[in-house]
Design an enzyme around this catalytic site. Structure first.
Site, PDB file in Angstrom:
ATOM      1  CG  ASP A 107      -8.006   2.951   4.108  1.00  0.00           C
ATOM      2  OD1 ASP A 107      -7.854   3.110   3.110  1.00  0.00           O
ATOM      3  OD2 ASP A 107      -7.032   3.357   5.051  1.00  0.00           O
ATOM      4  CD  GLU A 161      -3.377   1.605  -2.397  1.00  0.00           C
ATOM      5  OE1 GLU A 161      -4.098   0.487  -2.015  1.00  0.00           O
ATOM      6  OE2 GLU A 161      -2.100   1.452  -1.635  1.00  0.00           O
ATOM      7  CG  HIS A 162      -4.502   5.318  -0.706  1.00  0.00           C
ATOM      8  ND1 HIS A 162      -3.461   4.283  -0.191  1.00  0.00           N
ATOM      9  CD2 HIS A 162      -5.694   4.820  -0.355  1.00  0.00           C
ATOM     10  CE1 HIS A 162      -4.423   3.099  -0.022  1.00  0.00           C
ATOM     11  NE2 HIS A 162      -5.846   3.564  -0.234  1.00  0.00           N
ATOM     12  CD  GLU A 200      -7.703  -4.919 -43.084  1.00  0.00           C
ATOM     13  OE1 GLU A 200      -8.471  -5.967 -42.924  1.00  0.00           O
ATOM     14  OE2 GLU A 200      -7.676  -3.980 -42.376  1.00  0.00           O
ATOM     15  CB  THR A 232      -1.110  -0.055   1.074  1.00  0.00           C
ATOM     16  OG1 THR A 232      -1.861   0.925   0.983  1.00  0.00           O
ATOM     17  CG2 THR A 232      -0.301   0.407   2.532  1.00  0.00           C
ATOM     18  CG  HIS A 268      -1.969  -0.697   5.558  1.00  0.00           C
ATOM     19  ND1 HIS A 268      -3.143  -1.765   5.690  1.00  0.00           N
ATOM     20  CD2 HIS A 268      -2.596   0.541   5.466  1.00  0.00           C
ATOM     21  CE1 HIS A 268      -4.179  -0.744   5.709  1.00  0.00           C
ATOM     22  NE2 HIS A 268      -3.605   0.606   5.354  1.00  0.00           N
ATOM     23  CD  GLN A 277      -2.416   4.235   3.693  1.00  0.00           C
ATOM     24  OE1 GLN A 277      -3.486   4.050   4.392  1.00  0.00           O
ATOM     25  NE2 GLN A 277      -2.230   3.179   2.756  1.00  0.00           N
ATOM     26  CG  HIS A 306     -13.024 -10.304 -44.176  1.00  0.00           C
ATOM     27  ND1 HIS A 306     -12.243 -11.439 -44.328  1.00  0.00           N
ATOM     28  CD2 HIS A 306     -13.218 -10.136 -42.992  1.00  0.00           C
ATOM     29  CE1 HIS A 306     -12.159 -11.778 -42.878  1.00  0.00           C
ATOM     30  NE2 HIS A 306     -12.322 -10.854 -42.359  1.00  0.00           N
TER      31      HIS A 306
END
Length: 440
Positions: free
Chosen positions: A366, A332-333, A420, A240, A265, A262, A425
């Protein structure tokens, strides 16, 4: 306690050269991949028996079955602390408000008269959700996984969380209670790579899932990489992270508290302050000491996290340079604690979630902001999003043309097909109008 990186005075490099200057934890998923491969294949071949063996080996518990009995879920909810229940219910309520508004509606576009393309959104049929259970218990992760899946309309939801020795081999009772509150009755006592393998391959107890989401350790991330292509995943979650972009108006008490929040964690958690104020940097560093001393998890998590190579105070010339730094970092944050914070936040391009001003700390996100906390880490915010209702939906285009609408565009299709070197096609359209197919 925390290092400094001084980027003042010189022009900042671009791209990868700038990212290389910034702190980041080493997280070698590729090396872990070789260790989880035999575990995943063992679960493939032996199913529940392998899961029971790994519960004994890794978690120190003896299981007779992996699926959690219904009565254990009921008991966990009945015994849940009323205050915790009320907090979880409020977290669920707020998450539903936000995630319900994320659901996309079917939309039909008329391309030409008689020609339409409709985009409809179909939920994944079955998902396996993972709730970590290592250093801490995360009922909030149950909420963050289950709510968007439910709001997307996923019909079959299963959840796995590691078995806990102190709870008789069941996942933590607060995890079970959160599942019960959310109406999830298919829960498994399985952790790590083996839990991801259970969802990917299925066992005699657990049907295979189309998708696996949820944060976890490096073994969970490696298993997700192993199964990419076989099942859908949200992201390979790493340690984190918090980054704080702050100027002299920020309160050092708040900034220090948020960095510590943080760091608690995991010893690999990243805490980064980017500021143009040397005075704020000094004050935050000074404030860290008493706040760290006053909390828990100091020696095993917080101090190693703050002192690690992944954490630092980064000094820049001005907030324009700071903005460039946080965009390169892709946190992340990301907290913005500056004057006119909303304006700076609006200019950020790369972040999992942005928290604006002194009254929107990451801890709010959170639990009870209503936003989702399952977010991209390791700089992946430059190309990936956090978990949402969209994570569990698949967009399908429905093409509906009349004969006249097809006839009107056939010559363009034939021209492009021949350009192509794919003449069949074009022939597929010519056949509908009794035109001669080339070569016949």
């Amino acid at each position: 306690m925390i290092s400094r990186i001084d980027l003042r005075g010189d022009s900042l490099p671009e791209g990868g050269a700038l990212r290389d200057l910034l702190p980041r934890a080493e997280f070698d998923v590729e090396a872990a991949l070789e260790k989880v491969r035999p575990i995943c294949e063992d679960v493939h071949h032996r199913g529940t028996a392998a899961l029971i063996e790994y519960a004994r080996k890794f978690d120190g518990v003896e299981l007779t079955q992996v699926r959690v009995p219904a009565e254990a879920l009921t008991a966990a909810l009945e015994q849940l602390d009323p205050a915790v229940r009320a907090a979880l219910e409020e977290s669920i309520r707020r998450a539903r408000i936000v995630h319900r508004n994320q659901r996309r509606n079917e939309h039909t576009t008329q391309v030409v008269p008689g020609g339409t393309v409709t985009e409809k959104w179909v939920p994944v049929e079955r998902v396996g959700l993972y709730a970590p259970g290592g250093r801490s218990v995360y009922p909030s992760s149950v909420v963050m996984n289950v709510v968007p899946a439910q709001e997307a309309g996923v019909e079959s939801i299963a959840l796995a969380s590691p078995p806990q020795k102190e709870f008789g081999g069941l996942p933590h009772p607060t995890i079970l209670a959160a599942c019960a509150l959310l109406g999830v009755d298919e829960v498994y006592a399985a952790g790590g790579a083996q839990a991801v393998a259970m969802f990917a391959y299925g066992t005699d107890e657990c049907a295979p899932a189309n998708m696996v989401t949820g944060p976890g350790n490096i073994w969970v991330a490696a298993a997700k990489r192993y199964f990419t292509g076989k099942i859908g995943i949200d992201t390979e979650a790493g340690p984190t992270e918090i980054a704080v972009l702050a100027d002299s108006t920020a309160d050092p008490v708040h900034v220090a508290a948020d960095l510590i929040s943080q760091a608690e964690h995991d010893p690999m958690a990243a805490a980064v302050l980017v500021t143009d104020s040397a005075e704020l940097a000094d004050a935050v560093e000074k404030e860290l000491e008493p706040q760290v001393a006053a909390t828990k998890h100091v020696e095993d998590r917080i101090k190693p996290a703050l002192a690690g190579e992944q954490s630092a105070i980064v000094l820049v010339d001005d907030l324009e340079a700071g903005l460039k730094i946080v965009d390169a970092y892709g946190a992340e944050h990301l907290e913005i604690q500056t004057a006119d914070a909303a304006s700076w936040a609006a200019r950020v391009r790369n972040a999992g979630a942005i928290f604006v001003g002194p009254w929107s700390p990451v801890s709010l996100g959170d639990y009870c902001a209503g936003s989702n906390h399952v977010l991209p880490t390791g700089g992946c915010a430059c190309h990936s999003s956090g978990l949402s209702v969209q994570s569990f939906l698949r967009g399908i285009h429905i093409v509906d043309y009349t004969r006249d609408a097809l006839a009107e565009v056939t010559h363009h299709v034939v021209t492009l097909a021949e350009a192509e070197d794919l003449p069949a096609h074009g022939a597929a359209l010519k056949a509908r109008f009794e035109w001669k197919v080339p070569g016949q």
